[in-house]
Design a protein around this motif. Structure first.
Motif, PDB file in Angstrom:
ATOM      1  N   GLY A  89       0.183   3.634   3.467  1.00 31.80           N
ATOM      2  CA  GLY A  89       0.596   3.179   4.808  1.00 31.80           C
ATOM      3  C   GLY A  89       1.684   2.126   4.788  1.00 31.80           C
ATOM      4  O   GLY A  89       2.109   1.653   5.840  1.00 31.80           O
ATOM      5  N   HIS A 129       1.353  -0.891   3.998  1.00 34.16           N
ATOM      6  CA  HIS A 129       0.833  -2.187   4.437  1.00 34.16           C
ATOM      7  C   HIS A 129       1.139  -3.282   3.415  1.00 34.16           C
ATOM      8  O   HIS A 129       0.859  -3.101   2.237  1.00 34.16           O
ATOM      9  CB  HIS A 129      -0.685  -2.098   4.661  1.00 34.16           C
ATOM     10  CG  HIS A 129      -1.071  -1.053   5.672  1.00 34.16           C
ATOM     11  ND1 HIS A 129      -1.771   0.089   5.344  1.00 34.16           N
ATOM     12  CD2 HIS A 129      -0.796  -0.980   6.988  1.00 34.16           C
ATOM     13  CE1 HIS A 129      -1.923   0.826   6.446  1.00 34.16           C
ATOM     14  NE2 HIS A 129      -1.335   0.202   7.457  1.00 34.16           N
ATOM     15  N   CYS A 166       0.852  -1.178   0.000  1.00 35.08           N
ATOM     16  CA  CYS A 166       0.000   0.000   0.000  1.00 35.08           C
ATOM     17  C   CYS A 166       0.898   1.242   0.000  1.00 35.08           C
ATOM     18  O   CYS A 166       1.834   1.345   0.793  1.00 35.08           O
ATOM     19  CB  CYS A 166      -0.905  -0.056   1.227  1.00 35.08           C
ATOM     20  SG  CYS A 166      -1.310   1.519   1.920  1.00 35.08           S
ATOM     21  N   ILE A 186      -6.909  -1.695   4.610  1.00 32.05           N
ATOM     22  CA  ILE A 186      -6.630  -1.151   5.943  1.00 32.05           C
ATOM     23  C   ILE A 186      -6.796   0.369   5.961  1.00 32.05           C
ATOM     24  O   ILE A 186      -7.428   0.916   6.854  1.00 32.05           O
ATOM     25  CB  ILE A 186      -5.202  -1.543   6.413  1.00 32.05           C
ATOM     26  CG1 ILE A 186      -5.089  -3.076   6.447  1.00 32.05           C
ATOM     27  CG2 ILE A 186      -4.874  -0.968   7.793  1.00 32.05           C
ATOM     28  CD1 ILE A 186      -3.655  -3.588   6.437  1.00 32.05           C
ATOM     29  N   CYS A 187      -6.228   1.056   4.940  1.00 33.34           N
ATOM     30  CA  CYS A 187      -6.256   2.522   5.007  1.00 33.34           C
ATOM     31  C   CYS A 187      -6.783   3.183   3.740  1.00 33.34           C
ATOM     32  O   CYS A 187      -6.843   4.401   3.653  1.00 33.34           O
ATOM     33  CB  CYS A 187      -4.866   3.051   5.361  1.00 33.34           C
ATOM     34  SG  CYS A 187      -3.705   2.900   3.995  1.00 33.34           S
ATOM     35  N   CYS A 191      -6.175  -0.295  -0.602  1.00 31.94           N
ATOM     36  CA  CYS A 191      -5.745  -0.999   0.615  1.00 31.94           C
ATOM     37  C   CYS A 191      -6.927  -1.153   1.574  1.00 31.94           C
ATOM     38  O   CYS A 191      -7.564  -0.166   1.924  1.00 31.94           O
ATOM     39  CB  CYS A 191      -4.624  -0.215   1.288  1.00 31.94           C
ATOM     40  SG  CYS A 191      -4.224  -0.812   2.939  1.00 31.94           S
TER      41      CYS A 191
HETATM   42 ZN   LIG Z   1      -2.703   0.843   3.709  1.00 33.01          ZN
END
Ligand SMILES: [Zn+2]
Length: 224
Positions: free
Chosen positions: A141, A143, A138, A160-161, A158
């Protein structure tokens, strides 16, 4: 020295994408060992604004090549000398060339240490390529993500973010193939050396992280 749980010496080697670094961390945790993480040590040097920092940065981050042993040797040597003599070590990322094998054999003898367990986590070449080329990162971030699991297409964000995702240039199948050929040439003789001495323990790396770790743990626990 009598082998006990606290001062064992472990070498962990593996095919690309075998999760060797993760297994090294798990072993270090399980047996309270010190982790000689060659890759991490080199990545830290690459960040330094010094002559050696620039050389290492160029090799690992720009060219995607192995750092010559002459450069790695002193740093690893210093790290090992600073380690607690009462606790064992997991060697991760070294020895991976024959010159390193002879270096450590001599050095460990000086330190009253030895290699008790030498693992090689083996993956078929096509599985290495499949695993590594499905890695994504990502942008926002940093990730780590897996294509087909965390994301389904390169257009996905992503989970997650919400950042954009990309594949590192080094993780492209043709780059992986190039490194596979390389590591066969370089690591191959090291593996053969330990095999001939009857010390190599081959672990099938095709299962999950936990499954592979269980096999390693069982092997060690049956012997200490
Ligand atoms: Zn991310």
């Amino acid at each position: 020295m009598i082998m006990n749980k606290r001062n064992i010496g472990v070498i962990i080697m593996g095919s690309q994408g075998s999760g060797k670094g993760t297994q090294a961390k798990l072993i270090a945790q399980e047996y309270d060992l010190q982790h000689l993480e060659t890759g991490g040590i080199l990545r830290n040097i690459a960040k330094e604004d010094s002559e050696i920092g620039n050389v290492v940065n160029d090799l690992i981050n720009k060219k995607g090549e192995f750092v010559p042993w002459e450069i790695v040797k002193d740093v690893l040597n210093e790290t090992v000398e600073d380690f607690d003599p009462e606790r064992g070590i997991v060697f991760d990322g070294t020895p991976r060339r024959m010159e390193e094998v002879s270096y450590w054999e001599k050095k460990l003898q000086e330190l009253g240490r030895r290699f008790d367990f030498i693992f090689f986590i083996r993956l078929p070449g096509e599985e290495s390529i499949r695993r590594i080329s499905s890695r994504r990162i990502c942008e926002k971030g940093g990730h780590p993500l897996i294509m087909g699991k965390d994301v389904q297409s390169d257009e996905d964000k992503c989970p997650i973010c919400g950042g954009d995702i990309y594949r590192r240039e080094d993780d492209a199948p043709e780059k992986v193939l190039k490194r596979l050929t390389w590591s066969k040439e370089i690591l191959g003789p090291v593996i053969e050396h330990y095999k001939e001495k009857g010390k190599l323990v081959e672990i099938d790396g095709t299962g999950s992280i936990q499954e592979v770790f269980e096999k390693i743990k069982k092997y060690i626990n049956d012997r200490i």
